[in-house]
Each structure stands twice: as structure tokens, then as C-alpha cells.
Motif scaffolding. Structure first.
Motif, PDB file in Angstrom:
ATOM      1  N   MET A 143       1.022  -1.201   0.013  1.00  0.00           N
ATOM      2  CA  MET A 143       0.039  -0.032   0.044  1.00  0.00           C
ATOM      3  C   MET A 143       0.973   1.394   0.084  1.00  0.00           C
ATOM      4  N   ALA A 144       0.599   2.005  -0.658  1.00  0.00           N
ATOM      5  CA  ALA A 144       1.144   3.512  -0.911  1.00  0.00           C
ATOM      6  C   ALA A 144       1.151   4.425   0.343  1.00  0.00           C
ATOM      7  N   LEU A 145       1.928   5.365   0.674  1.00  0.00           N
ATOM      8  CA  LEU A 145       1.950   6.079   2.013  1.00  0.00           C
ATOM      9  C   LEU A 145       0.833   7.146   1.765  1.00  0.00           C
ATOM     10  N   GLU A 146       0.185   7.206   2.735  1.00  0.00           N
ATOM     11  CA  GLU A 146      -0.702   8.233   2.730  1.00  0.00           C
ATOM     12  C   GLU A 146      -0.870   9.057   3.939  1.00  0.00           C
ATOM     13  N   ILE A 147      -0.684  10.421   3.900  1.00  0.00           N
ATOM     14  CA  ILE A 147      -0.535  11.257   5.262  1.00  0.00           C
ATOM     15  C   ILE A 147      -1.836  12.280   5.043  1.00  0.00           C
ATOM     16  N   SER A 148      -2.467  11.930   6.464  1.00  0.00           N
ATOM     17  CA  SER A 148      -3.742  12.824   6.530  1.00  0.00           C
ATOM     18  C   SER A 148      -3.728  13.541   7.650  1.00  0.00           C
ATOM     19  N   ASN A 149      -4.383  14.815   7.627  1.00  0.00           N
ATOM     20  CA  ASN A 149      -4.492  15.657   8.860  1.00  0.00           C
ATOM     21  C   ASN A 149      -5.981  15.714   9.576  1.00  0.00           C
ATOM     22  N   PHE A 150      -5.638  15.382  10.979  1.00  0.00           N
ATOM     23  CA  PHE A 150      -7.146  15.195  11.486  1.00  0.00           C
ATOM     24  C   PHE A 150      -7.061  16.044  12.856  1.00  0.00           C
ATOM     25  N   ASN A 151      -7.820  16.891  13.200  1.00  0.00           N
ATOM     26  CA  ASN A 151      -7.822  17.645  14.377  1.00  0.00           C
ATOM     27  C   ASN A 151      -6.547  17.997  14.967  1.00  0.00           C
ATOM     28  N   GLU A 152      -5.692  18.331  14.316  1.00  0.00           N
ATOM     29  CA  GLU A 152      -4.154  18.754  14.644  1.00  0.00           C
ATOM     30  C   GLU A 152      -3.090  17.592  15.079  1.00  0.00           C
ATOM     31  N   ALA A 153      -3.639  16.518  14.292  1.00  0.00           N
ATOM     32  CA  ALA A 153      -2.974  15.295  14.529  1.00  0.00           C
ATOM     33  C   ALA A 153      -2.666  14.592  12.980  1.00  0.00           C
ATOM     34  N   PHE A 154      -1.698  14.163  12.581  1.00  0.00           N
ATOM     35  CA  PHE A 154      -1.213  13.525  11.251  1.00  0.00           C
ATOM     36  C   PHE A 154      -1.631  12.073  11.604  1.00  0.00           C
ATOM     37  N   GLU A 155      -2.236  11.232  10.563  1.00  0.00           N
ATOM     38  CA  GLU A 155      -2.277  10.031  10.415  1.00  0.00           C
ATOM     39  C   GLU A 155      -1.429   9.267   9.325  1.00  0.00           C
ATOM     40  N   ILE A 156      -0.721   8.397   9.493  1.00  0.00           N
ATOM     41  CA  ILE A 156       0.099   7.720   8.545  1.00  0.00           C
ATOM     42  C   ILE A 156      -0.499   6.506   8.140  1.00  0.00           C
ATOM     43  N   LYS A 157      -0.702   6.269   6.803  1.00  0.00           N
ATOM     44  CA  LYS A 157      -1.386   4.991   6.294  1.00  0.00           C
ATOM     45  C   LYS A 157      -0.356   4.135   5.492  1.00  0.00           C
ATOM     46  N   GLY A 158      -0.519   3.241   5.285  1.00  0.00           N
ATOM     47  CA  GLY A 158       0.329   2.151   4.369  1.00  0.00           C
ATOM     48  C   GLY A 158       1.582   1.837   4.798  1.00  0.00           C
ATOM     49  N   THR A 159       2.460   2.045   3.890  1.00  0.00           N
ATOM     50  CA  THR A 159       3.990   1.824   4.328  1.00  0.00           C
ATOM     51  C   THR A 159       5.013   2.694   4.082  1.00  0.00           C
ATOM     52  N   LEU A 160       5.892   2.628   5.223  1.00  0.00           N
ATOM     53  CA  LEU A 160       6.790   3.805   4.957  1.00  0.00           C
ATOM     54  C   LEU A 160       8.413   3.370   4.744  1.00  0.00           C
ATOM     55  N   ASN A 161       8.849   3.337   3.516  1.00  0.00           N
ATOM     56  CA  ASN A 161      10.080   2.728   3.336  1.00  0.00           C
ATOM     57  C   ASN A 161      10.869   3.644   2.374  1.00  0.00           C
ATOM     58  N   GLU A 162      12.047   3.188   1.995  1.00  0.00           N
ATOM     59  CA  GLU A 162      13.078   3.828   1.282  1.00  0.00           C
ATOM     60  C   GLU A 162      12.484   4.372  -0.025  1.00  0.00           C
ATOM     61  N   SER A 163      11.586   3.480  -0.731  1.00  0.00           N
ATOM     62  CA  SER A 163      10.984   4.395  -1.949  1.00  0.00           C
ATOM     63  C   SER A 163       9.879   5.524  -1.852  1.00  0.00           C
ATOM     64  N   ASN A 164       9.412   5.743  -0.537  1.00  0.00           N
ATOM     65  CA  ASN A 164       8.453   6.852  -0.367  1.00  0.00           C
ATOM     66  C   ASN A 164       9.019   7.752   0.697  1.00  0.00           C
ATOM     67  N   VAL A 165      10.146   7.405   1.538  1.00  0.00           N
ATOM     68  CA  VAL A 165      10.422   8.125   2.526  1.00  0.00           C
ATOM     69  C   VAL A 165      10.554   9.653   2.347  1.00  0.00           C
ATOM     70  N   LYS A 166      10.951   9.975   1.204  1.00  0.00           N
ATOM     71  CA  LYS A 166      11.043  11.602   0.562  1.00  0.00           C
ATOM     72  C   LYS A 166       9.851  12.205   0.759  1.00  0.00           C
ATOM     73  N   LYS A 167       8.750  11.422   0.386  1.00  0.00           N
ATOM     74  CA  LYS A 167       7.455  11.992   0.533  1.00  0.00           C
ATOM     75  C   LYS A 167       7.282  12.449   2.075  1.00  0.00           C
ATOM     76  N   PHE A 168       7.295  11.593   2.731  1.00  0.00           N
ATOM     77  CA  PHE A 168       7.188  11.940   4.388  1.00  0.00           C
ATOM     78  C   PHE A 168       8.157  12.983   4.907  1.00  0.00           C
ATOM     79  N   GLN A 169       9.386  12.806   4.346  1.00  0.00           N
ATOM     80  CA  GLN A 169      10.302  14.103   5.003  1.00  0.00           C
ATOM     81  C   GLN A 169       9.755  15.364   4.393  1.00  0.00           C
ATOM     82  N   SER A 170       9.421  15.403   3.132  1.00  0.00           N
ATOM     83  CA  SER A 170       8.980  16.520   2.436  1.00  0.00           C
ATOM     84  C   SER A 170       7.694  17.251   3.129  1.00  0.00           C
TER      85      SER A 170
END
Length: 92
Positions: A1-28
Motif C-alpha cells: 500500500m502506498a503512503l498516505e498522510i492525512s491531517n485530523f484535528n491537529e494530528a497526522f495519520e500515516i497509512k500504508g508503508t513507509l520505506n526507502e521508496s517513499n520516505v522522501k514524501k514523508f520527509q517533505s
């Protein structure tokens, strides 16, 4: 599953996988977060897997929070393991 980052009530939710192929999206997404807020809350309930590169990305956020004297919370299932890892980190 691809990485999804959502913002809910001043908190972020991370869905999917966080790995070398998508970590730049997370860092950005969180690049300058501590310049605009006093705390960061990330819920990892829906994070299916994280590799070593992903753990290092969380580690970098934690170090930034220490340096800038901001609060950083990781919540959800598995957060205890992440917390134990981050407790061993020295920000300097």
C-alpha cells in the motif's frame, strides 16, 4: 500500500508503508513542521510497515523536536516500539 498522510484535528495519520521508496514524501511533508507549530502528533495505527529508512525519518523528526524544544508524539499501535527506539537517541 502506498503512503498516505492525512491531517485530523491537529494530528497526522500515516497509512500504508513507509520505506526507502517513499520516505522522501514523508520527509517533505514534515520538513519545516516545527517552524509553524509547537507540537507534532503522528498516529501510526494504520502504518502497515516501516523499514529502517522510515525509522530513521521518524528519528530525524524526533531530533528536530529536541533541538527546537517542541513536543513530538507518536500514537497508535506499535508506538511503544518506536518510542523505545527513540529513547535511545541523543539529539546532539
Amino acid at each position: 500500500m502506498a503512503l498516505e498522510i492525512s491531517n485530523f484535528n491537529e494530528a497526522f495519520e500515516i497509512k500504508g508503508t513507509l520505506n526507502e521508496s517513499n520516505v522522501k514524501k514523508f520527509q517533505s511533508h514534515f520538513k519545516d513542521i516545527f517552524n509553524t507549530t509547537n507540537q507534532l502528533v503522528i498516529n501510526i495505527d494504520q502504518l502497515e510497515s516501516v523499514d529502517q529508512v522510515g525509522v530513521l525519518a521518524f528519528e530525524e523528526l524526533y531530533k528536530q523536536s529536541l533541538i527546537k524544544h517542541k513536543r513530538f508524539y507518536i500514537t497508535g499501535l506499535g508506538s511503544r516500539d518506536m518510542f523505545e527506539h527513540l529513547r535511545t537517541i541523543d539529539a546532539a
